[in-house]
Design a protein around this motif. Structure first.
Motif, PDB file in Angstrom:
ATOM      1  N   TRP A  55       0.835  -1.213   0.000  1.00  0.00           N
ATOM      2  CA  TRP A  55       0.000   0.000   0.000  1.00  0.00           C
ATOM      3  C   TRP A  55       0.871   1.266   0.000  1.00  0.00           C
ATOM      4  CZ3 TRP A  55      -1.880   2.727   4.867  1.00  0.00           C
ATOM      5  CH2 TRP A  55      -2.779   3.745   4.559  1.00  0.00           C
ATOM      6  N   GLU A  78      -2.071  -1.368  -5.992  1.00  0.00           N
ATOM      7  CA  GLU A  78      -3.338  -1.057  -5.327  1.00  0.00           C
ATOM      8  C   GLU A  78      -4.278  -2.257  -5.345  1.00  0.00           C
ATOM      9  OE1 GLU A  78      -3.877   3.786  -5.976  1.00  0.00           O
ATOM     10  OE2 GLU A  78      -4.945   2.389  -7.289  1.00  0.00           O
ATOM     11  N   GLN A  79      -4.352  -2.926  -6.507  1.00  0.00           N
ATOM     12  CA  GLN A  79      -5.265  -4.057  -6.609  1.00  0.00           C
ATOM     13  C   GLN A  79      -4.800  -5.245  -5.775  1.00  0.00           C
ATOM     14  OE1 GLN A  79      -8.360  -3.720  -7.919  1.00  0.00           O
ATOM     15  NE2 GLN A  79      -7.540  -1.643  -7.941  1.00  0.00           N
ATOM     16  N   CYS A  81      -3.550  -4.839  -2.829  1.00  0.00           N
ATOM     17  CA  CYS A  81      -4.096  -4.475  -1.506  1.00  0.00           C
ATOM     18  C   CYS A  81      -5.580  -4.816  -1.429  1.00  0.00           C
ATOM     19  CB  CYS A  81      -3.924  -2.971  -1.235  1.00  0.00           C
ATOM     20  SG  CYS A  81      -2.221  -2.418  -1.190  1.00  0.00           S
ATOM     21  N   VAL A  82      -6.306  -4.433  -2.487  1.00  0.00           N
ATOM     22  CA  VAL A  82      -7.751  -4.674  -2.506  1.00  0.00           C
ATOM     23  C   VAL A  82      -8.017  -6.185  -2.435  1.00  0.00           C
ATOM     24  CG1 VAL A  82      -9.857  -4.492  -3.902  1.00  0.00           C
ATOM     25  CG2 VAL A  82      -8.280  -2.541  -3.743  1.00  0.00           C
ATOM     26  N   LYS A  83      -7.223  -6.959  -3.194  1.00  0.00           N
ATOM     27  CA  LYS A  83      -7.435  -8.413  -3.232  1.00  0.00           C
ATOM     28  C   LYS A  83      -7.228  -9.023  -1.848  1.00  0.00           C
ATOM     29  CE  LYS A  83      -6.445 -12.471  -6.045  1.00  0.00           C
ATOM     30  NZ  LYS A  83      -7.819 -12.619  -6.520  1.00  0.00           N
ATOM     31  N   ARG A  86     -10.076  -7.886   0.560  1.00  0.00           N
ATOM     32  CA  ARG A  86     -11.330  -8.560   0.226  1.00  0.00           C
ATOM     33  C   ARG A  86     -11.238 -10.062   0.533  1.00  0.00           C
ATOM     34  NH1 ARG A  86     -15.372  -6.388  -1.718  1.00  0.00           N
ATOM     35  NH2 ARG A  86     -16.176  -8.292  -2.696  1.00  0.00           N
ATOM     36  N   LEU A 145      -8.537  -0.970   6.907  1.00  0.00           N
ATOM     37  CA  LEU A 145      -9.626  -0.826   5.919  1.00  0.00           C
ATOM     38  C   LEU A 145     -10.059   0.642   5.843  1.00  0.00           C
ATOM     39  CD1 LEU A 145     -11.884  -1.994   4.068  1.00  0.00           C
ATOM     40  CD2 LEU A 145     -13.242  -2.371   6.135  1.00  0.00           C
ATOM     41  N   THR A 149      -9.433   3.019   2.610  1.00  0.00           N
ATOM     42  CA  THR A 149     -10.603   3.627   1.970  1.00  0.00           C
ATOM     43  C   THR A 149     -10.435   5.146   1.907  1.00  0.00           C
ATOM     44  OG1 THR A 149     -12.003   1.833   2.813  1.00  0.00           O
ATOM     45  CG2 THR A 149     -13.117   3.835   2.085  1.00  0.00           C
ATOM     46  N   LEU A 153      -8.782   3.894  -2.053  1.00  0.00           N
ATOM     47  CA  LEU A 153      -9.002   2.530  -2.545  1.00  0.00           C
ATOM     48  C   LEU A 153     -10.461   2.117  -2.358  1.00  0.00           C
ATOM     49  CD1 LEU A 153      -5.875   0.499  -1.325  1.00  0.00           C
ATOM     50  CD2 LEU A 153      -6.240   1.665  -3.487  1.00  0.00           C
ATOM     51  N   GLN A 154     -10.997   1.379  -3.306  1.00  0.00           N
ATOM     52  CA  GLN A 154     -12.375   0.886  -3.226  1.00  0.00           C
ATOM     53  C   GLN A 154     -12.318  -0.588  -2.852  1.00  0.00           C
ATOM     54  OE1 GLN A 154     -15.365   2.806  -4.276  1.00  0.00           O
ATOM     55  NE2 GLN A 154     -16.361   1.156  -3.152  1.00  0.00           N
ATOM     56  N   ILE A 155     -12.588  -0.885  -1.576  1.00  0.00           N
ATOM     57  CA  ILE A 155     -12.461  -2.260  -1.080  1.00  0.00           C
ATOM     58  C   ILE A 155     -13.825  -2.895  -0.871  1.00  0.00           C
ATOM     59  CG2 ILE A 155     -11.614  -3.656   0.865  1.00  0.00           C
ATOM     60  CD1 ILE A 155      -9.383  -1.494   1.163  1.00  0.00           C
TER      61      ILE A 155
END
Length: 1225
Positions: A55, A78-79, A81-83, A86, A145, A149, A153-155
């Motif tokens: 991140w 970034e993705q 992190c999102v993965k 999630r 989180l 956010t 980032l869109q989590i």
């Protein structure tokens, strides 16, 4: 192709490193990180820490993303992190049924799992096979989180996921009172699977709650439905408990390096800069070594002395690990981040250099690796133990340790300027310890109706009525509590929303908008339907002032000013007039300052623009697809629950219609039915007796001796008791074991007599009732009930009806709508009438009979427990019940009422005192310093004793006066006793008394020595106490008070630990403090203090307990001055030292013809005893009362005599030559 700048090249190096060391391990399906290539378990905590470097690097790229490949790298990071976030979310959502159960049970087996399979995201071990309850891990997830956010980032993708996250907030919101397994998954450091309250978990939960509050999980694209709501009071409770614990981690760990994550990055949970500095300094001083920091003292993990074949340790093993605990480089990474955020470049450079020296080089010359820990080799363990820090250590465990490696990379990015501190903390949590401007509290006073409004206008207070503030609606706090139960409800996921009913002053100090309506809520403390203390206007004013003061210190990180709405009701009027105390308070509010807090008084409409307004958007019908339409259940509830004043239906007792109109109207005396249930032993002398003797004197008439030298007159009943069971009277006298070592019998010595007396007590109680009411018909009693206007008589009649017929007995009276009226209904009316007429003794008793409980009772007890204070209820020594862990409301009430038997009044008083003690510990924690256990029964006895002494009345009268004190005066008296202040009594008519502080320069100087409570008729008399007869009893009472409050000198427990090192154990009243405790526990460990306290609490007499404490202090003085190498060859009997000191004192008294010659200072064969076997002077545990009444210091002080006793009893331990000075100055 464009050339790369130097910064771009350097970032690419970090990107390659992060990819190779961290991202290459991320599972392509779940996004989770396995613990190692061989172990596919993914820990929640470790996974979150691992992704922080990814991140941080993505945000570094965002700043220099001037080329497509940089933007591509940024997006990939970034993705990733999102993965991961999630992946963890999906794993936890599989356990939503656990979240739902845990909200109610808070049981470790209902906890979300601490680790999942990195391949499937499913569970890997059973509920009972691992210490899954780790609130810090879930809290860390929520905190990161929120930060991610906020960084853009869109989590979270759906409203169902929003509902689940909202329920995770409920999962952690009670962290301040839930023992868990903590950051090291161990709980108690013996690793026996015992969870404990951990400061690191509470701190992380506090940070998560604050970070999540009002956060839109859909980021810039969201709306009201995707906002998370947190009641500010929950975070504040976590903060208060955290600050009371630091720098301690838990009961078994007096310090823990894991606290670095709480005082600095990532949590920034502590607001007090001094406490942050103290905690950091403690960790650096006591846990830091050359290779990192130890996790905690006596940590056996991976040490050469650890037995790897089992998970747990034997208690005696723990001392083997001292000085050879493993050192973790991880904590150098935390310290580097800490100093990066505080801007201390020198400290950053120093720790970075230390860390580089101990990192492991890679063969290919890439970035150095941070290993998990460094352990002492087996061959060097003894040398390291003898000289800590002298031996080289070996790398053990995983390398790289991804948790530490990730923090190291973030530290490098900060040091090299690729990241600014604010980018890692977009919610600005790091600023919470900065000084903030003073809070201005807005106060609105409303009148219940026009009658009260006109009364206030007579005093020049222009207020509105509740009806006049429209369109703003004013509701009680319980309505807000109910509305919040709809938060987080989701039928698809089976989630029922918030279960806790508690809403604190922070929550009611906001305005709330709901569609086009605005709500204001009155504080919970004013809710009249809850508990009788709300009808004492003086107490309400007092609590109101302390709540305003609380808002000043606790209103943080919220937009707008706090708004307190107070409604003045007709029940608050004193004979139709506004009470003087209320007028004085309103004048202070008008002035703009009250108790040092800035306030502004005005109308509700004036404060709309300056108040904090929260949108209750979650009350819409989201699941039905109509978020703008109010939930039908909510609409119905709001219509039904408009604010209603307390309107008791008192006509039933006035005009009852009774079956059997020809019943005889013979007037029967029912006086005293309630008094028979009382159990307070209030005599000054009975406090000093053994439990057996005290029970006798409670049963029989209570007699106060005319002077301290007079004999204690035995009760007429006492000689009859044993013979009534076929025992000879001599059995009643406790036997003295050993002529030379008199001691008080322990409660176990005479079990038969205890049972006899207890049995006789109940028989006598029943006999009285039967003879007085044998021929009385129920109808006749009901007729008397209707005819008498005296509430006390009505109370006695109803008490008898409850005893004989039960609460649900149908009285034959017909109520509204033809409903039959039971005894319980009549009791409710009596309770409400007694509240109105301020007959507090009757109020307490009827409240107890109705089974009322303080709705904040569990919260009050929890407030005490989580601040490391244990509580006992019931009268010592045989009926005390200890409360050592939070309990539900119903269980607590059952425990308290069970402890007092039929005595409902004292049971209710106990609940009341617990609430006041909780208030004090929140606002004045210094009152509780050096106290570990609060014995409510003893405190009640001491309160009654002080009233008895002050009013010069019998003990029975004193207990009546105590139970009839108003709640405000009760709180005031308790505060004087807790703080050791002088007080006097002033009569306020109708037999009631007011407690007033009695200021005296002479007395206050004496009070600085310890906690002394003096009672006089006024300040003028107390000043002359120093000379003459009234000086008598000062030190006895001081010891009694300190003993009842369980107060010990500062640093007492660690010093007792040092004494145990020099002897085989300490024997106190038949209980043993064994030496092996020091093998298991460290000197500053709370568990050790509790072990000592448990032994001291077996002593029933408070003043005798205090002498034992003084004897232990003398032994610590001997230890600290190295006057003796060993304190005896075996177990040291401490009570023998006290009795020996008493004998030396009596010998001196005979020599100088002192006061004690009137009672105990006589040759042994001439000494007299009372009929019950006690001393003539009433001294507890066969120690002369004059010895108790001696000052501790000086040549005739108790400490001097105790020192002489130690020198005599342990003469073989002292040097043969030279003098030993026994006087204590």
């Amino acid at each position: 192709m464009r050339s790369r700048s130097n910064s771009g090249v350097r970032l690419d190096y970090f990107q390659r490193t992060v990819h190779r060391l961290i991202m290459s391990h991320q599972h392509p399906v779940t996004g989770l990180f396995p613990a190692s290539p061989e172990n596919n378990h993914a820990w929640v905590r470790d996974n979150v820490y691992c992704i922080l470097a990814v991140w941080g690097l993505s945000m570094a790229y965002k700043k220099i993303a001037d080329m497509d490949e940089d933007r591509a790298k940024m997006y990939e990071l970034e993705q990733s992190c999102v993965k991961l976030m999630r992946g963890l979310l999906m794993a936890m959502m599989q356990q939503r049924d656990k979240v739902e159960r845990f909200k109610v049970s808070q049981h470790p087996l209902d906890a979300i799992h601490a680790k999942f399979s990195s391949i499937t995201g499913q569970t890997v071990v059973g509920d009972a096979e691992w210490g899954h309850l780790q609130l810090d891990a879930v809290s860390l997830y929520l905190l990161i989180l929120a930060q991610m956010t906020a960084s853009g980032l869109q989590i979270i993708f759906s409203l169902d996921e929003v509902s689940f996250v909202q329920n995770l907030v409920f999962y952690i919101e009670s962290a301040y009172c839930i023992p868990d397994y903590g950051i090291w998954e161990r709980g108690d450091k013996t690793n026996h699977g015992l969870p404990e309250l951990n400061a690191s978990s509470i701190g992380m939960a506090k940070a998560a709650l604050e970070a999540m509050n009002e956060l839109d999980l859909f980021g810039a694209r969201g709306g009201p439905s995707s906002v998370i709501h947190v009641l500010a009071d929950e975070a504040q409770k976590c903060q208060a408990v955290l600050e009371s614990m630091l720098p301690r981690e838990s009961n078994s760990k007096e310090l823990d390096s894991g606290l670095l994550s709480v005082i600095s990055f990532p949590a920034f949970a502590v607001d007090d800069p001094e406490l942050i500095r103290l905690t950091r300094a403690s960790i650096v001083d006591r846990l830091q070594g050359r290779y990192g920091c130890k996790r905690f003292l006596r940590d056996g993990y991976k040490t050469p002395k650890e037995d790897p074949s089992r998970l747990y340790y034997e208690p005696w093993e723990l001392r083997m690990f001292e000085n050879i605990e493993c050192e973790w480089p991880l904590f150098f990474c935390y310290l580097i981040l800490d100093y990066c955020f505080s801007g201390n470049k020198e400290a950053v450079a120093e720790y970075a250099e230390s860390l580089e020296e101990i990192m492991v080089r890679q063969e290919d010359g890439g970035m150095r690796l941070v290993p998990e820990l460094y352990s002492v080799p087996v061959a060097k363990a003894n040398a390291e133990k003898a000289e800590p820090g002298s031996q080289d250590r070996n790398v053990v465990g995983r390398c790289p340790f991804l948790w530490a490696q990730s923090l190291y990379i973030i530290g490098k990015l900060l040091q090299e300027g690729f990241l600014a501190a604010g980018e890692l903390d977009p919610l600005n949590r790091r600023l919470c310890s900065e000084k903030k401007p003073d809070v201005v509290v807005q106060v609105v006073i409303l009148a219940e109706d026009t009658y009260v409004r006109d009364k206030l206008q007579q005093h020049d207070f222009h207020v509105q009525t509740i009806a006049e503030v429209a369109p703003i609606e004013v509701q009680p706090a319980r309505v807000l509590s109910h509305l919040y139960t709809y938060l987080g409800r989701n039928e698809k996921l089976g989630l029922t929303g918030r279960r806790s009913k508690d809403v604190g002053i922070l929550s009611t100090s906001k305005l709330y908008s709901l569609q086009d309506r605005i709500f204001a809520f009155t504080p919970q403390l004013t809710d009249l339907q809850r508990f009788y203390i709300a009808s004492d206007y003086e107490l309400m004013i007092d609590i109101f002032k302390s709540e305003i003061n609380f808002l000043k210190s606790s209103w943080q990180n919220m937009l707008g000013r706090p708004l307190v709405v107070m409604a003045v009701k007709s029940i608050h009027l004193d004979q139709g007039n506004i009470p003087a105390a209320m007028i004085t308070t309103m004048k202070k509010l008008k002035s703009g300052y009250i108790n040092g807090t800035r306030v502004t008084l005005g109308n509700l409409g004036d404060f709309l623009n300056t108040s904090c307004i929260t949108n209750l958007s979650f009350l819409g019908s989201q699941e039905e697809g109509h978020p703008d339409k109010l939930n039908p259940q909510v609409s119905k509830y709001l219509e039904e629950h408009l604010l209603k004043s307390l309107a008791p239906k008192t006509h039933l007792l006035g005009k009852p219609s009774i079956r059997g109109t020809n019943a005889p109207r013979r007037r029967m005396s029912v006086k005293g039915a309630i008094k028979k249930t009382r159990s307070i032993a209030v005599e000054p002398d009975t406090l000093g007796l053994q439990g057996e003797e005290r029970r006798v004197s409670v049963v029989g008439p209570l007699i106060i001796p005319g002077s301290s030298n007079s004999s204690l007159t035995p009760s007429p009943l006492s000689p009859i008791l044993p013979s009534s069971r076929g025992q000879s009277p001599t059995h009643q006298r406790p036997s003295v074991k050993g002529q030379n070592t008199p001691r008080s019998p322990s409660p176990d010595d005479l079990p038969a007599i205890w049972k006899q007396i207890h049995g006789m007590h109940s028989i006598r109680h029943r006999g009285h009732s039967e003879t007085q009411y044998a021929d009385t018909e129920v109808e006749e009693l009901l007729t008397m009930l209707r005819e008498t206007e005296n509430l006390e008589e009505q109370g006695d009649i109803l008490q008898y009806l409850v005893d004989t017929q039960g609460l649900s007995f149908d009285t034959g009276i017909v109520g509204e709508g033809g409903k039959p009226v039971t005894v319980k209904d009549l009791l409710k009316i009596l309770y409400e009438k007694a509240c109105q007429q301020k007959l507090w003794g009757l109020v307490r008793h009827s409240a107890g009979m109705l089974g009322k409980r303080v709705e904040d009772l569990a919260k009050a007890v929890t407030d005490l427990l989580v601040r490391q204070k244990q509580v006992t209820v019931g009268m010592p020594p045989m009926h005390e019940h200890a409360i050592t862990a939070p309990l539900p409301e119903a269980d607590l009430r059952a425990l308290i009422h069970g402890a007092y038997g039929d005595d409902e009044s004292t049971a209710m008083l106990t609940q009341e005192l617990l609430v006041y003690l909780a208030m004090f510990i929140r606002t004045e924690p210094q009152l509780f310093h050096e106290m570990l256990r609060l014995r409510i029964g003893l405190i009640i006895q001491v309160m009654a004793t002080e009233l008895s002494r002050s009013l010069k009345c019998t003990g029975e009268e004193a207990s009546e006066h105590l139970l009839n004190l108003s709640p405000f005066e009760m709180k005031n008296l308790l505060h004087h006793i807790m703080s050791g202040k002088e007080f006097a009594l002033s009569s306020v008519g109708r037999g009631n008394f007011s407690i007033i502080s009695s200021k005296s320069s002479k007395v206050s100087k004496r009070s600085q020595i310890g906690s002394l409570l003096g009672v006089g008729k006024g300040a003028e008399e107390t000043e002359t106490i120093g000379e003459g007869g009234e000086r008598q009893g000062q030190w006895l009472r001081r010891r009694r008070l300190d003993g009842a409050l369980n107060r010990v000198p500062r640093g007492f427990y660690p010093r007792v630990w040092n004494v145990l090192e020099r002897c085989q154990g300490l024997a106190i009243e038949g209980r043993l403090l064994p030496q092996n405790l020091i093998q298991e526990m460290t000197p500053g460990e709370l568990k050790f203090a509790l072990a000592v306290e448990a032994v001291l609490n077996t002593i029933p007499q408070p003043e005798y307990r205090q002498l034992i404490v003084e004897a232990l202090m003398v032994l610590t003085i001997v230890d600290e001055h190295n006057a003796a190498t060993q304190l005896g060859s075996g177990i040291l009997p401490v009570e023998q030292l006290v009795h020996h000191a008493n004998r030396i004192f009596l010998d001196d008294q005979m020599r100088v013809d002192g006061d004690a010659t009137l009672c105990c200072a006589k040759p042994r064969e001439c000494r007299e005893t009372t009929a019950s076997g006690g001393l003539l002077c009433g001294g507890a545990a066969y120690v002369c009362q004059h010895f108790y009444d001696s000052a501790p210091s000086g040549s005739f002080g108790t400490m001097t005599y105790l020192m002489r006793a130690v020198a005599t009893c342990l003469k073989d331990c002292f040097p043969r030559e030279g003098e030993v000075d026994c006087s204590v100055s």
